[in-house]
Each structure stands twice: as C-alpha cells, then as structure tokens.
Design a protein around this motif. Structure first.
Motif, PDB file in Angstrom:
ATOM      1  N   ARG A   1       0.820  -1.083   0.077  1.00 32.24           N
ATOM      2  CA  ARG A   1      -0.037  -0.002  -0.015  1.00 32.24           C
ATOM      3  C   ARG A   1       0.956   1.225  -0.063  1.00 32.24           C
ATOM      4  NH1 ARG A   1      -1.667  -1.842   5.086  1.00 32.24           N
ATOM      5  NH2 ARG A   1      -2.201  -4.118   4.625  1.00 32.24           N
ATOM      6  N   ALA A   2       0.613   2.128  -0.678  1.00 34.96           N
ATOM      7  CA  ALA A   2       1.342   3.440  -0.815  1.00 34.96           C
ATOM      8  C   ALA A   2       0.898   4.166   0.438  1.00 34.96           C
ATOM      9  CB  ALA A   2       0.494   4.398  -1.974  1.00 34.96           C
ATOM     10  N   ARG A   3       2.040   4.880   1.029  1.00 36.12           N
ATOM     11  CA  ARG A   3       2.226   5.310   2.266  1.00 36.12           C
ATOM     12  C   ARG A   3       2.712   6.808   1.894  1.00 36.12           C
ATOM     13  NH1 ARG A   3       6.507   2.670   5.937  1.00 36.12           N
ATOM     14  NH2 ARG A   3       6.156   4.385   7.184  1.00 36.12           N
ATOM     15  N   PRO A   4       1.768   7.765   2.471  1.00 38.21           N
ATOM     16  CA  PRO A   4       1.945   9.199   2.701  1.00 38.21           C
ATOM     17  C   PRO A   4       3.412   9.630   2.959  1.00 38.21           C
ATOM     18  CG  PRO A   4       0.677   8.657   4.421  1.00 38.21           C
ATOM     19  CD  PRO A   4       0.877   7.490   3.769  1.00 38.21           C
ATOM     20  N   PRO A   5       3.727  10.734   2.298  1.00 41.00           N
ATOM     21  CA  PRO A   5       5.022  11.308   2.773  1.00 41.00           C
ATOM     22  C   PRO A   5       5.341  11.409   4.286  1.00 41.00           C
ATOM     23  CG  PRO A   5       4.189  12.585   1.030  1.00 41.00           C
ATOM     24  CD  PRO A   5       3.349  11.559   1.551  1.00 41.00           C
ATOM     25  N   LEU A   6       6.493  11.468   4.978  1.00 42.25           N
ATOM     26  CA  LEU A   6       6.534  11.341   6.265  1.00 42.25           C
ATOM     27  C   LEU A   6       5.791  12.759   6.914  1.00 42.25           C
ATOM     28  CD1 LEU A   6       7.771  10.255   8.781  1.00 42.25           C
ATOM     29  CD2 LEU A   6       9.943  11.293   8.362  1.00 42.25           C
ATOM     30  N   GLU A   7       6.368  13.703   6.288  1.00 42.39           N
ATOM     31  CA  GLU A   7       5.787  15.137   6.973  1.00 42.39           C
ATOM     32  C   GLU A   7       4.255  15.294   6.891  1.00 42.39           C
ATOM     33  OE1 GLU A   7       6.725  15.787   2.750  1.00 42.39           O
ATOM     34  OE2 GLU A   7       8.032  15.019   4.407  1.00 42.39           O
ATOM     35  N   SER A   8       3.420  14.113   6.173  1.00 41.91           N
ATOM     36  CA  SER A   8       1.873  14.434   6.100  1.00 41.91           C
ATOM     37  C   SER A   8       1.446  13.489   6.992  1.00 41.91           C
ATOM     38  CB  SER A   8       1.373  14.332   4.770  1.00 41.91           C
ATOM     39  OG  SER A   8       1.621  13.273   4.096  1.00 41.91           O
ATOM     40  N   ARG A   9       2.310  12.520   7.830  1.00 47.09           N
ATOM     41  CA  ARG A   9       1.674  11.355   8.477  1.00 47.09           C
ATOM     42  C   ARG A   9       1.230  12.117  10.004  1.00 47.09           C
ATOM     43  NH1 ARG A   9       6.012   6.706   7.697  1.00 47.09           N
ATOM     44  NH2 ARG A   9       6.165   7.345   5.824  1.00 47.09           N
ATOM     45  N   GLY A  10       1.292  13.308  10.277  1.00 47.91           N
ATOM     46  CA  GLY A  10       0.847  13.753  11.502  1.00 47.91           C
ATOM     47  C   GLY A  10       1.857  13.654  12.578  1.00 47.91           C
TER      48      GLY A  10
END
Length: 111
Positions: free
Chosen positions: A70-79
C-alpha cells in the motif's frame, strides 16, 4: 527460498509487465537471504495480474504468498508520529556530552 536471487524473481515475474525493481533483503553482515523479496512493477495493474497468477505457486521449493504494497503518505503528512520521531532524535543528541564529540567525525548507524 533462501537460494532465490533477484534475477530469478525478475525472470519469473517479467511476463506480467514491466518491472521497475526487484529486491531481496539479506541478513546483516551476511549474504543469506531473509526468505522474502519485493518485485516493483511500473504499472499497478501488472502487479495485480502477477499476484493473481502467481499466488500459491511454488518457486525454488517454497510456495509464494503475494501481498500488494500500500502506498504510504510522505513522512511530513503522517501527523504527530513523524514529528515525534524527529524530536526524539534531537533530544538524544542533546544528552550527549559535547566534550566527547569534539574533534571527532559524527557517525551514522542504521538499525
């Protein structure tokens, strides 16, 4: 199998579509395979087709169990999780004595 090489996986999966990368993780400090690998297709539909056709098939004496990543969002957008990790590494750095690190090159270690 622990004997399977990247080229073997490439040969087994290239008939389903264009492959971007094949990677088999190795044990630390050694050449031995950890018993699993990753095949990255250029087109996700090819990956689905390969999964449907190869699921449960035997390669080098072992049955394949294929899961689509599964695609993971970029680190800075993971909260908060991403920011907390950064702040922990900075606080760890602050705890070290400056006198021990003067004149030495910093080393980075991967875990």
């Amino acid at each position: 199998s622990y004997r399977t090489e990247e080229r073997d996986l490439w040969d087994d999966f290239e008939r389903f579509g264009k492959i971007a990368d094949v990677f088999i993780p190795r044990e630390r400090g050694g050449y031995r395979s950890r018993g699993f690998g990753f095949v990255t297709f250029v087109d996700s539909r090819d990956a689905e087709y390969a999964r449907d056709e190869m699921q449960g098939r035997e390669v080098d004496g072992r049955r394949l169990r294929i899961e689509l990543a599964r695609a993971r969002p970029p680190l800075e957008s993971r909260g908060r999780r991403g920011r907390r990790r950064d702040s922990r590494s900075r606080s760890r750095e602050r705890r070290r004595s400056r006198s021990n690190s003067r004149g030495r090159r910093r080393r980075s270690y991967s875990r």
